[in-house]
Motif scaffolding. Sequence first.
Motif, mmCIF file in Angstrom:
data_model
loop_
_atom_site.group_PDB
_atom_site.id
_atom_site.type_symbol
_atom_site.label_atom_id
_atom_site.label_comp_id
_atom_site.label_asym_id
_atom_site.label_seq_id
_atom_site.Cartn_x
_atom_site.Cartn_y
_atom_site.Cartn_z
ATOM 1 N N LEU A 123 82.187 40.034 34.649
ATOM 2 C CA LEU A 123 80.781 39.768 34.972
ATOM 3 C C LEU A 123 79.850 40.594 34.088
ATOM 4 O O LEU A 123 78.866 40.082 33.552
ATOM 5 C CB LEU A 123 80.516 40.067 36.447
ATOM 6 N N TYR A 124 80.173 41.872 33.900
ATOM 7 C CA TYR A 124 79.295 42.756 33.128
ATOM 8 C C TYR A 124 79.063 42.225 31.713
ATOM 9 O O TYR A 124 77.977 42.376 31.148
ATOM 10 C CB TYR A 124 79.886 44.170 33.067
ATOM 11 N N SER A 125 80.085 41.590 31.124
ATOM 12 C CA SER A 125 79.959 41.124 29.734
ATOM 13 C C SER A 125 79.075 39.897 29.611
ATOM 14 O O SER A 125 78.741 39.487 28.501
ATOM 15 C CB SER A 125 81.348 40.823 29.156
ATOM 16 N N ASN A 126 78.702 39.287 30.743
ATOM 17 C CA ASN A 126 77.840 38.105 30.742
ATOM 18 C C ASN A 126 76.422 38.400 31.207
ATOM 19 O O ASN A 126 75.621 37.482 31.357
ATOM 20 C CB ASN A 126 78.461 37.014 31.622
ATOM 21 N N VAL A 127 76.127 39.663 31.461
ATOM 22 C CA VAL A 127 74.780 40.075 31.855
ATOM 23 C C VAL A 127 74.158 40.848 30.694
ATOM 24 O O VAL A 127 74.743 41.841 30.236
ATOM 25 C CB VAL A 127 74.810 40.954 33.127
ATOM 26 N N PRO A 128 73.000 40.406 30.167
ATOM 27 C CA PRO A 128 72.381 41.108 29.040
ATOM 28 C C PRO A 128 72.201 42.601 29.323
ATOM 29 O O PRO A 128 71.957 43.011 30.458
ATOM 30 C CB PRO A 128 71.025 40.403 28.895
ATOM 31 N N GLU A 129 72.314 43.403 28.282
ATOM 32 C CA GLU A 129 72.278 44.856 28.421
ATOM 33 C C GLU A 129 70.999 45.342 29.098
ATOM 34 O O GLU A 129 71.027 46.283 29.896
ATOM 35 C CB GLU A 129 72.411 45.501 27.031
ATOM 36 N N GLU A 130 69.862 44.701 28.794
ATOM 37 C CA GLU A 130 68.608 45.183 29.397
ATOM 38 C C GLU A 130 68.639 45.041 30.916
ATOM 39 O O GLU A 130 68.092 45.879 31.639
ATOM 40 C CB GLU A 130 67.394 44.450 28.809
ATOM 41 N N TYR A 131 69.309 43.991 31.433
ATOM 42 C CA TYR A 131 69.356 43.798 32.885
ATOM 43 C C TYR A 131 70.449 44.646 33.526
ATOM 44 O O TYR A 131 70.296 45.096 34.673
ATOM 45 C CB TYR A 131 69.503 42.318 33.207
ATOM 46 N N GLN A 132 71.529 44.907 32.782
ATOM 47 C CA GLN A 132 72.488 45.887 33.276
ATOM 48 C C GLN A 132 71.815 47.244 33.440
ATOM 49 O O GLN A 132 72.035 47.951 34.434
ATOM 50 C CB GLN A 132 73.661 46.019 32.296
ATOM 51 N N THR A 133 70.991 47.600 32.466
ATOM 52 C CA THR A 133 70.302 48.895 32.505
ATOM 53 C C THR A 133 69.334 48.965 33.678
ATOM 54 O O THR A 133 69.249 49.992 34.386
ATOM 55 C CB THR A 133 69.561 49.126 31.180
ATOM 56 N N GLU A 134 68.597 47.889 33.913
ATOM 57 C CA GLU A 134 67.657 47.875 35.043
ATOM 58 C C GLU A 134 68.406 47.963 36.373
ATOM 59 O O GLU A 134 67.997 48.696 37.276
ATOM 60 C CB GLU A 134 66.805 46.610 34.988
ATOM 61 N N ILE A 135 69.507 47.208 36.491
ATOM 62 C CA ILE A 135 70.311 47.269 37.709
ATOM 63 C C ILE A 135 70.856 48.690 37.906
ATOM 64 O O ILE A 135 70.880 49.214 39.031
ATOM 65 C CB ILE A 135 71.461 46.240 37.647
ATOM 66 N N PHE A 136 71.275 49.320 36.822
ATOM 67 C CA PHE A 136 71.766 50.696 36.910
ATOM 68 C C PHE A 136 70.675 51.610 37.468
ATOM 69 O O PHE A 136 70.936 52.452 38.336
ATOM 70 C CB PHE A 136 72.215 51.184 35.531
ATOM 71 N N GLY A 137 69.449 51.455 36.968
ATOM 72 C CA GLY A 137 68.352 52.291 37.466
ATOM 73 C C GLY A 137 68.109 52.109 38.942
ATOM 74 O O GLY A 137 67.977 53.080 39.698
ATOM 75 N N VAL A 138 68.057 50.857 39.384
ATOM 76 C CA VAL A 138 67.853 50.579 40.808
ATOM 77 C C VAL A 138 68.989 51.162 41.635
ATOM 78 O O VAL A 138 68.780 51.754 42.706
ATOM 79 C CB VAL A 138 67.741 49.059 41.054
ATOM 80 N N SER A 139 70.215 51.023 41.130
ATOM 81 C CA SER A 139 71.394 51.414 41.901
ATOM 82 C C SER A 139 71.457 52.905 42.186
ATOM 83 O O SER A 139 72.142 53.325 43.129
ATOM 84 C CB SER A 139 72.668 50.979 41.168
#
Length: 555
Positions: A123-139
């Motif tokens: 799943l992680y490889s199909n989510v653009p890096e900018e949105y992975q980063t935003e999700i990381f911040g929220v998490s």
Amino acid sequence: MKNRITYLFTIGFLGILISCGTAKSKKHQPDISNYNAEKPIVTKLSDSSFISGNNSLLKNKQGIWELYVEGDPLEIGLNTGALSDSLLHRQQQIFFSKIKDFVPSKFEQKMLRYFLKWYNRKLYSNVPEEYQTEIFGVSQYTSHDFDNIAPQYQRGLYLHAAHDIGHALQDLALVGCSSFAAWNEKSEDGNLILGRNFDFYVNDAFAENKIIAFIKPKQGHNFMMVSWPGMIGAVSGMNQQGLTVTINAAKSEIPLSAKTPISILTREILQHAATIEEAVSIAKKRKVFVSESIMVGSAQDNKAVLIEVSPKKIDIYDVPNSNQLICSNHFQSDAFKNDERNKTQIANSHSEYRFEKMQELLAKNKKINPQIASEILRNKEGLNDIPLGFGNEKALNQLLAHHGIIFKPKEKLVWVSANPYQLGEFVCYNLDSIFKGKPSNKAISFELENLNIAKDPFIKTEAFQNFKKFKAENHQMDLYLKKKETVSPEFIQHYQSLNPDYWVVYYKAGLYFYQKKQFRAAQTNFEKALTKEITTAPEKAKIEKYLKKLKRKLQ
């Protein structure tokens, strides 16, 4: 109840929260080395008002949270998490309580965890890096209470596939969204107008803390979207260029692996597209794992189209010389309309019925404006205004919507419904005034009170009060059936009186009497159910099958 394997997939949309093993998962965290990872300082102005620099969270008088955040992906994520941390904790409690409801067995939970570890491996490889980063911040602000299930970031990432799993299991009535658009001579002023109900339902608590997020990213267009705590994907939204996105499920196979969640794709479109052509270009870059219709409206194009996607193909539904567009939960484009799965969806679901109801209402209303759009979204009747019973999924207003929303893209106006469902006041916002005039270090409501649309008068009726009582008694009836307990005649009579036009109250009474071998009473109730508007063809066939059994037993 479905067979055991299907049962486990049924709770997949909730079980998606149960994550992979921690050691392997931590390898997949986004690279934040080029960002400032310092956590923001939040000032609490009141129990419903918070600020952090230019960022703010405020609960308006209609009970909707208004979030304003700006910056790079990590700043947006960290500020979103810091401002809404208590809401994040509450939302995860709601989801995990549902897991226990659906999968009480610890053994089954363990099996589901192993399955999802494999399912989400890419799943992680199909989510653009900018949105992975935003999700990381929220998490970073989610609760540690569930770290034994999955690390914070992985829980946040996998939550964004929950919507897709719910859509893949649409035959289990998790979703049934309706949307429409009108422009040129079909709209009151000739400019594009769109309306939609988002009927993704977990429970009433899930929608208690809906969030209208106004986001000013360093890259891309400023935009708004309706969301819930922890969700950075877009299910309904508009950007400052006047481009809108909404999503409607189509029939999907149960996917074998997670790819790009639809809400992440539509978030990318919302943030980075200004025209229909640009939206289509973004959609063609991503691989999705369920089938979906994405309605894209554009102020620059002054029309709307459907981007219809599946794991295998994509097509655009754009009717030449048209002035309206309707979407429920089946495909319409040449590439999809004759697929067997799509034809089965039309025949066996309530999608075609709602589609025809929207056609009927748009034909009755020659010129669409925001008030008329709200009335269409709130409509509870069937074709030719026949009574459906409240909560029937054939209705545009199924009395379960997370939100209703109306867009006027050229004017940058949007209306979002307050609770309950889409019955509360439609609160109006103007994106230009919000993004050009946001004052620093203040938490203020952005609503344009003079343009709000009033509450649905249905809220004040006895029928609505009865519907709320019906929901409680309907749950109680399910428990009686599950446990095969004895029910008083008075309970059944009262239960049916609360929602007398809804076929379900007679069907469940029929099931009860069938269990108790009171076959005449069962027959009477099943026959009464058939006089009502039954939601789907398979459900009608099930009742008819019971009646055939009863006929043999009564001979």
